[in-house]
Scaffold this active site. Structure first.
Site, PDB file in Angstrom:
ATOM      1  N   TYR A 144       0.860  -1.187   0.000  1.00  9.32           N
ATOM      2  CA  TYR A 144       0.000   0.000   0.000  1.00  9.32           C
ATOM      3  C   TYR A 144       0.891   1.231   0.000  1.00  9.32           C
ATOM      4  O   TYR A 144       1.889   1.277   0.732  1.00  9.32           O
ATOM      5  CB  TYR A 144      -0.905   0.000   1.242  1.00  9.32           C
ATOM      6  CG  TYR A 144      -1.743   1.244   1.415  1.00  9.32           C
ATOM      7  CD1 TYR A 144      -1.447   2.175   2.421  1.00  9.32           C
ATOM      8  CD2 TYR A 144      -2.826   1.507   0.590  1.00  9.32           C
ATOM      9  CE1 TYR A 144      -2.218   3.317   2.592  1.00  9.32           C
ATOM     10  CE2 TYR A 144      -3.599   2.648   0.748  1.00  9.32           C
ATOM     11  CZ  TYR A 144      -3.291   3.552   1.753  1.00  9.32           C
ATOM     12  OH  TYR A 144      -4.050   4.684   1.913  1.00  9.32           O
ATOM     13  N   ASP A 239       9.293   2.575  -1.317  1.00 12.62           N
ATOM     14  CA  ASP A 239       8.366   3.338  -0.475  1.00 12.62           C
ATOM     15  C   ASP A 239       8.716   3.017   0.984  1.00 12.62           C
ATOM     16  O   ASP A 239       8.302   1.992   1.523  1.00 12.62           O
ATOM     17  CB  ASP A 239       6.921   2.953  -0.798  1.00 12.62           C
ATOM     18  CG  ASP A 239       5.955   3.649   0.136  1.00 12.62           C
ATOM     19  OD1 ASP A 239       4.744   3.421   0.000  1.00 12.62           O
ATOM     20  OD2 ASP A 239       6.398   4.414   1.012  1.00 12.62           O
ATOM     21  N   LYS A 267       5.655   9.431   8.141  1.00 14.07           N
ATOM     22  CA  LYS A 267       5.526   8.886   9.499  1.00 14.07           C
ATOM     23  C   LYS A 267       6.635   9.362  10.465  1.00 14.07           C
ATOM     24  O   LYS A 267       6.603  10.497  10.931  1.00 14.07           O
ATOM     25  CB  LYS A 267       5.439   7.356   9.431  1.00 14.07           C
ATOM     26  CG  LYS A 267       4.170   6.875   8.691  1.00 14.07           C
ATOM     27  CD  LYS A 267       4.050   5.377   8.679  1.00 14.07           C
ATOM     28  CE  LYS A 267       2.989   4.887   7.718  1.00 14.07           C
ATOM     29  NZ  LYS A 267       1.637   4.901   8.277  1.00 14.07           N
TER      30      LYS A 267
HETATM   31  P1  KE4 Z   1      -0.251   8.487   4.413  1.00 16.41           P
HETATM   32  O1  KE4 Z   1      -0.847   9.184   3.196  1.00 16.41           O
HETATM   33  O2  KE4 Z   1      -1.301   7.708   5.193  1.00 16.41           O
HETATM   34  O3  KE4 Z   1       0.571   9.446   5.294  1.00 16.41           O
HETATM   35  O4  KE4 Z   1       0.815   7.441   3.892  1.00 16.41           O
HETATM   36  C1  KE4 Z   1       0.414   6.481   2.956  1.00 16.41           C
HETATM   37  C2  KE4 Z   1       1.380   5.298   3.029  1.00 16.41           C
HETATM   38  C3  KE4 Z   1       2.358   5.180   2.069  1.00 16.41           C
HETATM   39  N1  KE4 Z   1       3.231   4.163   2.090  1.00 16.41           N
HETATM   40  C4  KE4 Z   1       3.205   3.238   3.075  1.00 16.41           C
HETATM   41  C5  KE4 Z   1       4.194   2.119   3.056  1.00 16.41           C
HETATM   42  C6  KE4 Z   1       2.228   3.307   4.101  1.00 16.41           C
HETATM   43  O5  KE4 Z   1       2.199   2.370   5.072  1.00 16.41           O
HETATM   44  C7  KE4 Z   1       1.303   4.365   4.087  1.00 16.41           C
HETATM   45  C8  KE4 Z   1       0.206   4.491   5.131  1.00 16.41           C
HETATM   46  N2  KE4 Z   1       0.100   3.431   6.080  1.00 16.41           N
HETATM   47  C9  KE4 Z   1      -1.225   3.197   6.610  1.00 16.41           C
HETATM   48  C10 KE4 Z   1      -1.181   2.046   7.629  1.00 16.41           C
HETATM   49  N3  KE4 Z   1      -0.575   0.868   7.185  1.00 16.41           N
HETATM   50  C11 KE4 Z   1      -1.776   4.442   7.223  1.00 16.41           C
HETATM   51  C12 KE4 Z   1      -2.977   4.249   8.075  1.00 16.41           C
HETATM   52  C13 KE4 Z   1      -4.169   5.014   7.546  1.00 16.41           C
HETATM   53  O6  KE4 Z   1      -4.338   5.055   6.302  1.00 16.41           O
HETATM   54  O7  KE4 Z   1      -4.925   5.543   8.379  1.00 16.41           O
END
Ligand code: KE4
Length: 430
Positions: A144, A239, A267
């Site tokens: 993801y 990523d 993060k």
């Molecule tokens: P954000 O747009 O949520 O800051 O990041 C997206 C993203 C991109 N790449 C990786 C590897 C990620 O894990 C994420 C976001 N992770 C999820 C949880 N596994 C965020 C939780 C949520 O969407 O509320």
């Protein structure tokens, strides 16, 4: 445990927000219960609005590697607040954080801050397409990368066919440019390159998958991906939004000694505040406006308060000793969970990289999860029961089988011990 106030808060929230949440990942639908509402975090603990305290393995889905309320981070934010929240002008603080990232992340010579991981990956793909003049991208099943249209795509009917939308609202014309293949399968990736010669701009992947649960790369896999990209004139994008500064100070690329063309971060580099970043070689980043033709911008990019929190966090991580401690705690938790599975005669496997860990409910004991399809459909319900059993005992896990649990520097040996005891009980109740 009483959830009276959380239940009332959830009823109100559902009148305001879809599913009562501002991100589906918090909705707890896949674990068969309603979410509890956070009131306060302190160290490794979170207290909900009913004053129930939980040992926290969500960690905001990754950012809280130092735990909640780390004094140095709050002090740095407080100092910045007195100077201003946002200017629409560059600040030296951004250069300080940027320099620290360049110092530690092998693949980054120059970077650009944005405000989320989604923005980081979306911008990284635009950079790859702009730099190569190609349109297609390869993503991996189970990885993801945020919710940009071209990344909400699942494999087409035949592995070689073009991607199909994985969300309403994603046009087929967009999904068609995203090819999908399994994680840890270089042959499948080679086949996509062979089927689309000269068309693929980039491969984007989580170097350690965290969004299908923790799935480490097989030996040689990351090297193979980078080599395939080089061979076919495509760019490799790691990523590291989740793994960056999590699995090592330099991220997965430092841990596995494999340097991608482009890296995305998020993060932890914001210390709990909104942030993202993407970076690459100096020459590749010269493609980005205003130096080059690839446009990308953002009101809150490099926000001084987010940057102050991230800078304080990375300075502590760079100080030394944290990653050894996280490895120690992670190893103890993994061993304890494996013993708990065996004691309860529950088929499962525990996978971990550093302080990212997942207990998978499999149908054969010890079967390793190398790609998404290895997770059986039955895992969802069993994980849901386990999640509810742990939460009722005061342990908060991410609410899905397909997530990583996060250990923070604020967790103690006793916390890990108590977690293992609770897991034994919760597994015994399955
Ligand atoms: P954000 O747009 O949520 O800051 O990041 C997206 C993203 C991109 N790449 C990786 C590897 C990620 O894990 C994420 C976001 N992770 C999820 C949880 N596994 C965020 C939780 C949520 O969407 O509320």
């Amino acid at each position: 445990m009483s959830h009276k106030h959380s239940d009332a808060a959830f009823s109100r929230a559902k009148r305001l927000f879809p599913g009562g949440v501002n991100s589906p990942a918090r909705a707890c639908r896949s674990v068969g219960c309603d979410p509890v509402f956070a009131a306060k975090g302190d160290g490794a603990w979170v207290t909900d609005v009913d004053n129930n305290r939980y040992l926290d393995y969500v960690g905001a889905f990754g950012p809280m590697i130092l735990g909640h309320g780390r004094q140095e981070v709050l002090d740095a934010m407080r100092a910045q607040l007195t100077h201003g929240l946002s200017f629409g002008m560059p600040t030296e603080l951004e250069s300080e954080l940027g320099a620290l990232i360049v110092e530690h992340v092998p693949g980054i010579e120059r970077l650009r801050f944005v405000s989320s991981g989604t923005e980081a990956t979306m911008s990284a793909l635009r950079l790859a397409r702009g730099a190569t003049g190609r349109s297609k991208i390869i993503k991996l099943e189970g990885c993801y990368h945020g919710h940009a249209d071209h990344l909400l795509v699942k494999a087409g009917s035949g592995a070689m066919t073009l991607g199909q939308p994985d969300s309403a609202g994603v046009p087929g014309t967009v999904a068609r440019d995203t090819l999908v293949c399994p994680f840890n399968d270089l042959e499948a990736m080679q086949a996509l390159f062979d089927a689309h010669p000269g068309e693929i701009a980039a491969v984007i992947l989580e170097p350690v998958a965290g969004n299908m649960g923790v799935v480490p790369p097989e030996p040689g896999y990351l090297q193979g991906v980078v080599a395939l990209c080089k061979k076919h004139g495509a760019l490799s994008i790691f990523d590291e939004v989740m793994t960056g500064f999590r699995v090592a100070l330099g991220g997965a690329q430092a841990r596995y000694h494999v340097t991608p063309d482009i890296t995305t971060l998020g993060k932890i580099i914001g210390g709990g505040m909104p942030i993202g970043a993407y970076g690459a070689s100096s020459s590749l980043m010269a493609t980005i406006a205003p130096e080059g033709p690839v446009y990308q911008a953002g009101t809150n990019s490099g926000n001084p308060v987010s940057v102050a929190a991230g800078l304080a966090t990375l300075k502590i991580l760079a100080h030394g000793g944290i990653y050894e401690r996280l490895e120690h705690l992670g190893k103890a938790l993994q061993r304890g969970l494996e013993e708990a599975l065996a004691a309860a005669s529950v088929a499962g496997t525990v996978q971990r990289v550093g302080s990212m860990i997942t207990l998978f409910f499999t149908e054969q004991t010890g079967r390793r999860i190398k790609q998404l399809d290895d997770v059986p459909a039955s895992a969802k319900a069993r994980f849901g029961a386990f999640f509810r059993g742990m939460r009722e005992r005061g342990f908060l896990l991410p609410p899905s089988q397909y997530e990583a649990w996060f250990i923070s520097a604020a967790h103690s040996d006793d916390d890990i011990g108590a977690t293992i005891i609770a897991a034994r009980q919760a597994l015994g109740d399955l």
